[in-house]
Design a protein around this motif. Structure first.
Motif, PDB file in Angstrom:
ATOM      1  N   CYS A 255      50.715  42.056  64.846  1.00 28.26           N
ATOM      2  CA  CYS A 255      52.170  41.904  64.916  1.00 28.26           C
ATOM      3  C   CYS A 255      52.799  42.952  64.008  1.00 28.26           C
ATOM      4  O   CYS A 255      52.084  43.729  63.358  1.00 28.26           O
ATOM      5  CB  CYS A 255      52.608  40.496  64.509  1.00 28.26           C
ATOM      6  SG  CYS A 255      52.148  40.025  62.837  1.00 28.26           S
ATOM      7  N   SER A 256      54.127  42.986  63.922  1.00 30.71           N
ATOM      8  CA  SER A 256      54.796  43.976  63.083  1.00 30.71           C
ATOM      9  C   SER A 256      54.499  43.711  61.609  1.00 30.71           C
ATOM     10  O   SER A 256      54.154  42.590  61.221  1.00 30.71           O
ATOM     11  CB  SER A 256      56.312  43.930  63.313  1.00 30.71           C
ATOM     12  OG  SER A 256      56.845  42.723  62.797  1.00 30.71           O
ATOM     13  N   GLU A 257      54.648  44.736  60.791  1.00 26.87           N
ATOM     14  CA  GLU A 257      54.370  44.598  59.353  1.00 26.87           C
ATOM     15  C   GLU A 257      55.281  43.559  58.702  1.00 26.87           C
ATOM     16  O   GLU A 257      54.849  42.790  57.845  1.00 26.87           O
ATOM     17  CB  GLU A 257      54.543  45.951  58.651  1.00 26.87           C
ATOM     18  CG  GLU A 257      53.407  46.920  58.920  1.00 26.87           C
ATOM     19  CD  GLU A 257      53.559  48.215  58.136  1.00 26.87           C
ATOM     20  OE1 GLU A 257      54.281  48.209  57.115  1.00 26.87           O
ATOM     21  OE2 GLU A 257      52.957  49.218  58.550  1.00 26.87           O
ATOM     22  N   ALA A 258      56.548  43.561  59.107  1.00 28.27           N
ATOM     23  CA  ALA A 258      57.513  42.607  58.531  1.00 28.27           C
ATOM     24  C   ALA A 258      57.104  41.171  58.836  1.00 28.27           C
ATOM     25  O   ALA A 258      57.108  40.304  57.952  1.00 28.27           O
ATOM     26  CB  ALA A 258      58.916  42.882  59.066  1.00 28.27           C
ATOM     27  N   LEU A 259      56.715  40.901  60.084  1.00 25.15           N
ATOM     28  CA  LEU A 259      56.299  39.554  60.459  1.00 25.15           C
ATOM     29  C   LEU A 259      54.992  39.172  59.772  1.00 25.15           C
ATOM     30  O   LEU A 259      54.838  38.049  59.281  1.00 25.15           O
ATOM     31  CB  LEU A 259      56.150  39.446  61.986  1.00 25.15           C
ATOM     32  CG  LEU A 259      55.734  38.077  62.528  1.00 25.15           C
ATOM     33  CD1 LEU A 259      56.705  36.982  62.076  1.00 25.15           C
ATOM     34  CD2 LEU A 259      55.647  38.104  64.052  1.00 25.15           C
ATOM     35  N   LEU A 260      54.070  40.121  59.714  1.00 24.47           N
ATOM     36  CA  LEU A 260      52.773  39.860  59.071  1.00 24.47           C
ATOM     37  C   LEU A 260      52.947  39.492  57.596  1.00 24.47           C
ATOM     38  O   LEU A 260      52.231  38.636  57.065  1.00 24.47           O
ATOM     39  CB  LEU A 260      51.865  41.092  59.196  1.00 24.47           C
ATOM     40  CG  LEU A 260      50.397  40.896  58.783  1.00 24.47           C
ATOM     41  CD1 LEU A 260      49.718  39.859  59.679  1.00 24.47           C
ATOM     42  CD2 LEU A 260      49.639  42.215  58.842  1.00 24.47           C
ATOM     43  N   PHE A 261      53.930  40.114  56.934  1.00 24.75           N
ATOM     44  CA  PHE A 261      54.199  39.816  55.523  1.00 24.75           C
ATOM     45  C   PHE A 261      54.527  38.328  55.341  1.00 24.75           C
ATOM     46  O   PHE A 261      54.019  37.671  54.439  1.00 24.75           O
ATOM     47  CB  PHE A 261      55.372  40.669  55.019  1.00 24.75           C
ATOM     48  CG  PHE A 261      55.818  40.327  53.623  1.00 24.75           C
ATOM     49  CD1 PHE A 261      55.176  40.873  52.520  1.00 24.75           C
ATOM     50  CD2 PHE A 261      56.872  39.436  53.407  1.00 24.75           C
ATOM     51  CE1 PHE A 261      55.583  40.541  51.221  1.00 24.75           C
ATOM     52  CE2 PHE A 261      57.284  39.111  52.124  1.00 24.75           C
ATOM     53  CZ  PHE A 261      56.639  39.660  51.025  1.00 24.75           C
ATOM     54  N   PHE A 262      55.375  37.789  56.224  1.00 26.81           N
ATOM     55  CA  PHE A 262      55.777  36.383  56.094  1.00 26.81           C
ATOM     56  C   PHE A 262      54.720  35.423  56.637  1.00 26.81           C
ATOM     57  O   PHE A 262      54.714  34.246  56.294  1.00 26.81           O
ATOM     58  CB  PHE A 262      57.119  36.154  56.792  1.00 26.81           C
ATOM     59  CG  PHE A 262      58.274  36.756  56.045  1.00 26.81           C
ATOM     60  CD1 PHE A 262      58.851  36.080  54.975  1.00 26.81           C
ATOM     61  CD2 PHE A 262      58.764  38.017  56.377  1.00 26.81           C
ATOM     62  CE1 PHE A 262      59.896  36.636  54.256  1.00 26.81           C
ATOM     63  CE2 PHE A 262      59.819  38.575  55.669  1.00 26.81           C
ATOM     64  CZ  PHE A 262      60.377  37.897  54.597  1.00 26.81           C
ATOM     65  N   MET A 263      53.833  35.944  57.484  1.00 30.71           N
ATOM     66  CA  MET A 263      52.747  35.107  58.007  1.00 30.71           C
ATOM     67  C   MET A 263      51.636  34.936  56.969  1.00 30.71           C
ATOM     68  O   MET A 263      50.946  33.923  56.951  1.00 30.71           O
ATOM     69  CB  MET A 263      52.161  35.760  59.266  1.00 30.71           C
ATOM     70  CG  MET A 263      53.152  35.918  60.372  1.00 30.71           C
ATOM     71  SD  MET A 263      53.147  34.551  61.503  1.00 30.71           S
ATOM     72  CE  MET A 263      51.711  34.959  62.429  1.00 30.71           C
ATOM     73  N   THR A 264      51.490  35.935  56.123  1.00 29.77           N
ATOM     74  CA  THR A 264      50.367  35.916  55.159  1.00 29.77           C
ATOM     75  C   THR A 264      50.797  35.539  53.742  1.00 29.77           C
ATOM     76  O   THR A 264      49.962  35.351  52.873  1.00 29.77           O
ATOM     77  CB  THR A 264      49.661  37.286  55.120  1.00 29.77           C
ATOM     78  OG1 THR A 264      50.639  38.313  54.888  1.00 29.77           O
ATOM     79  CG2 THR A 264      48.942  37.562  56.431  1.00 29.77           C
ATOM     80  N   ASN A 265      52.098  35.445  53.501  1.00 31.26           N
ATOM     81  CA  ASN A 265      52.600  35.068  52.176  1.00 31.26           C
ATOM     82  C   ASN A 265      53.431  33.802  52.267  1.00 31.26           C
ATOM     83  O   ASN A 265      54.254  33.654  53.182  1.00 31.26           O
ATOM     84  CB  ASN A 265      53.472  36.191  51.584  1.00 31.26           C
ATOM     85  CG  ASN A 265      52.653  37.426  51.243  1.00 31.26           C
ATOM     86  OD1 ASN A 265      51.930  37.469  50.264  1.00 31.26           O
ATOM     87  ND2 ASN A 265      52.763  38.447  52.095  1.00 31.26           N
ATOM     88  N   LYS A 266      53.228  32.904  51.329  1.00 32.79           N
ATOM     89  CA  LYS A 266      54.015  31.674  51.292  1.00 32.79           C
ATOM     90  C   LYS A 266      55.295  31.967  50.520  1.00 32.79           C
ATOM     91  O   LYS A 266      55.280  32.157  49.307  1.00 32.79           O
ATOM     92  CB  LYS A 266      53.217  30.559  50.618  1.00 32.79           C
ATOM     93  CG  LYS A 266      53.876  29.200  50.724  1.00 32.79           C
ATOM     94  CD  LYS A 266      53.002  28.103  50.134  1.00 32.79           C
ATOM     95  CE  LYS A 266      53.693  26.749  50.259  1.00 32.79           C
ATOM     96  NZ  LYS A 266      52.861  25.657  49.702  1.00 32.79           N
ATOM     97  N   ILE A 267      56.405  32.044  51.244  1.00 27.53           N
ATOM     98  CA  ILE A 267      57.681  32.414  50.632  1.00 27.53           C
ATOM     99  C   ILE A 267      58.598  31.197  50.569  1.00 27.53           C
ATOM    100  O   ILE A 267      58.944  30.594  51.589  1.00 27.53           O
ATOM    101  CB  ILE A 267      58.375  33.553  51.418  1.00 27.53           C
ATOM    102  CG1 ILE A 267      57.440  34.773  51.559  1.00 27.53           C
ATOM    103  CG2 ILE A 267      59.695  33.928  50.756  1.00 27.53           C
ATOM    104  CD1 ILE A 267      57.080  35.446  50.258  1.00 27.53           C
ATOM    105  N   GLY A 268      59.012  30.846  49.342  1.00 25.67           N
ATOM    106  CA  GLY A 268      59.965  29.763  49.126  1.00 25.67           C
ATOM    107  C   GLY A 268      61.110  30.263  48.256  1.00 25.67           C
ATOM    108  O   GLY A 268      61.194  31.455  47.954  1.00 25.67           O
ATOM    109  N   LYS A 269      61.974  29.355  47.835  1.00 21.35           N
ATOM    110  CA  LYS A 269      63.123  29.733  47.008  1.00 21.35           C
ATOM    111  C   LYS A 269      62.698  30.427  45.717  1.00 21.35           C
ATOM    112  O   LYS A 269      63.338  31.365  45.251  1.00 21.35           O
ATOM    113  CB  LYS A 269      63.949  28.490  46.672  1.00 21.35           C
ATOM    114  CG  LYS A 269      65.126  28.260  47.587  1.00 21.35           C
ATOM    115  CD  LYS A 269      66.007  27.144  47.047  1.00 21.35           C
ATOM    116  CE  LYS A 269      67.219  26.957  47.963  1.00 21.35           C
ATOM    117  NZ  LYS A 269      68.125  25.914  47.476  1.00 21.35           N
ATOM    118  N   GLU A 270      61.588  29.931  45.146  1.00 22.78           N
ATOM    119  CA  GLU A 270      61.163  30.422  43.824  1.00 22.78           C
ATOM    120  C   GLU A 270      60.694  31.877  43.842  1.00 22.78           C
ATOM    121  O   GLU A 270      60.788  32.573  42.841  1.00 22.78           O
ATOM    122  CB  GLU A 270      60.068  29.510  43.242  1.00 22.78           C
ATOM    123  CG  GLU A 270      58.730  29.516  43.988  1.00 22.78           C
ATOM    124  CD  GLU A 270      58.738  28.786  45.334  1.00 22.78           C
ATOM    125  OE1 GLU A 270      57.816  29.020  46.127  1.00 22.78           O
ATOM    126  OE2 GLU A 270      59.678  27.998  45.584  1.00 22.78           O
TER     127      GLU A 270
END
Length: 409
Positions: A255-270
């Motif tokens: 997939c695109s690099e941008a999508l892969l970043f959010f697929m492989t990293n747990k991103i929350g408010k913190e």
């Protein structure tokens, strides 16, 4: 050096010509953060139900700004003081109010990031833009957060009768062709007034508010909570969930690099920092659709089938009920799919599931829509109205659904 004319106009199918009032607004619209909204659909996958619903967050943001311009003009005519600085703040706040939406709008809100609502991301974008525009958005941010001392300014941007709702109801009604959702925004704006610092509607505008609330109810049941739209949205959520699971198992997912970043990293408010914001700004509907097209041929049965369902519009069957679905009914479909395709319980959960939807057109205890009577008395629209339906609209209606494959996956 050639100086560009920044006082441009947009030709909008709803309101006609929308004027850009000043260079700051022009520069905000021209910024890549805002241009991204051209690639974010306003109504997610609703075009699978209503073929015309291909309009974007970009359209909606400009339309909301236009209505704000009209509202400011009306209130100033009625001797309500709005300074030039406050006008700028209102226009910037409403223009950027949805800038934090992710791909396919609400569908992806808890799939791309975890527990971070689009309002919070919008605020982060506004704060970043405020740095780049030398503090020009300070008042806009104050209004967006509902902290401005003049309450009516906050209400114009966020309330039960704000410019956001006025635009999306009229716009979504137009693009879907659902006439019941059409509202007379011009009449509503003309009836706005301010008393003791609060936004309200003159008594002769009561019926227009009634029509507005009824239109909102119709649009939720007929469009936003349409059962086919619910299925499509749930499939989209499950596609991302499955892709994330496979990545954790070490399966290569393209997939695109941008999508892969959010697929492989747990991103929350913190940990949603400036660097994450830049990654998020690269993400739009194109990333998701191209990924789904790629994943149609993935070796994983679950991921490939879910993707094929969305791309080819061969969606799951959905049953909508007024009462919770019985466990025995769900189990029957669960066991059928499990044995037919030799799937694990975890895998079957992607194809057989249940949930609920809620619709409440008017909150009587939250940011009321107040009517100013001719005798100067202020009363809630639900009490001012002689329409019994308005009291019913203030009650939450809950419906329950179950999704499962029709015959074969």
């Amino acid at each position: 050096m050639k100086v560009s004319n920044k006082l441009k106009i947009f030709n909008d199918p709803i309101y006609g010509f929308i004027r850009i009032p000043n260079t700051l607004i022009f520069d905000l619209i021209a910024h890549p953060y805002f241009q991204r909204l051209r690639r974010i659909s306003q109504m997610g996958l609703s075009y699978l139900v209503y073929p015309g619903a291909h309009h974007t967050r970009f359209h909606h943001a400009l339309g909301s700004m236009y209505l704000m311009q009209q509202a400011i003009q009306v209130l100033r005519f009625k001797a309500v003081e709005i300074t030039d600085e406050e006008e700028q703040g209102l226009l910037c706040a409403i223009l950027l109010h949805d800038i934090g939406h992710g791909p396919f709008s609400h569908a992806m809100e808890n799939s791309i990031v975890e527990g971070v609502h689009h309002e919070h991301i919008s605020l982060l974008f506004m704060e970043e833009l405020n740095k780049r525009f030398n503090g020009s958005l300070t008042v806009a941010i104050e209004i967006f957060q509902g902290r401005h001392p003049k309450k009516f300014l906050n209400q114009l941007v966020s309330s039960q009768l704000d410019m956001d709702r006025m635009d999306y109801l009229k716009r979504d009604s137009f693009y879907t062709g659902v006439a019941e959702g059409n509202i007379n925004s011009e009449r509503l704006l003309t009836m706005l007034t301010v008393v003791d610092g609060s936004l309200m509607v003159e008594e002769k505008g009561t019926y227009s508010v009634e029509k507005f609330l009824m239109a909102r109810r119709f649009m939720y049941w007929q469009v936003y909570l349409h059962k086919t739209g619910i299925v499509a949205e749930q499939l989209l959520i499950r596609i991302l969930k499955r892709a994330k699971e496979l990545l954790k198992l070490g399966v290569e997912i393209k997939c695109s690099e941008a999508l892969l970043f959010f697929m492989t990293n747990k991103i929350g408010k913190e940990n949603f920092k400036t660097s994450v914001l830049d990654e998020f700004s690269q993400l739009d509907d194109v990333d998701i659709l191209s990924a789904i097209k790629l994943w149609q041929t993935n070796d994983d049965f679950v991921l490939s089938k879910l993707c094929q369902m969305v791309i080819n519009r061969r969606l799951l069957k959905i049953k909508l009920k007024n009462k919770p679905i019985e466990d025995a009914v769900i189990l029957k479909h669960f066991n059928r799919i499990k044995s037919e395709y030799n799937l694990s319980d975890v895998e079957v959960d992607y194809f057989v599931f249940s949930g609920k939807i809620e619709n409440r057109a008017y909150h009587t205890e939250k940011q009321n829509i107040n009517i100013l009577r001719k005798n100067g008395k202020v009363i809630d629209v639900a009490k001012a109205s002689d329409h019994l339906n308005l009291k019913a609209l203030s009650k939450t209606v809950t419906k329950y659904y179950m999704c499962f494959p029709k015959d074969s996956v």
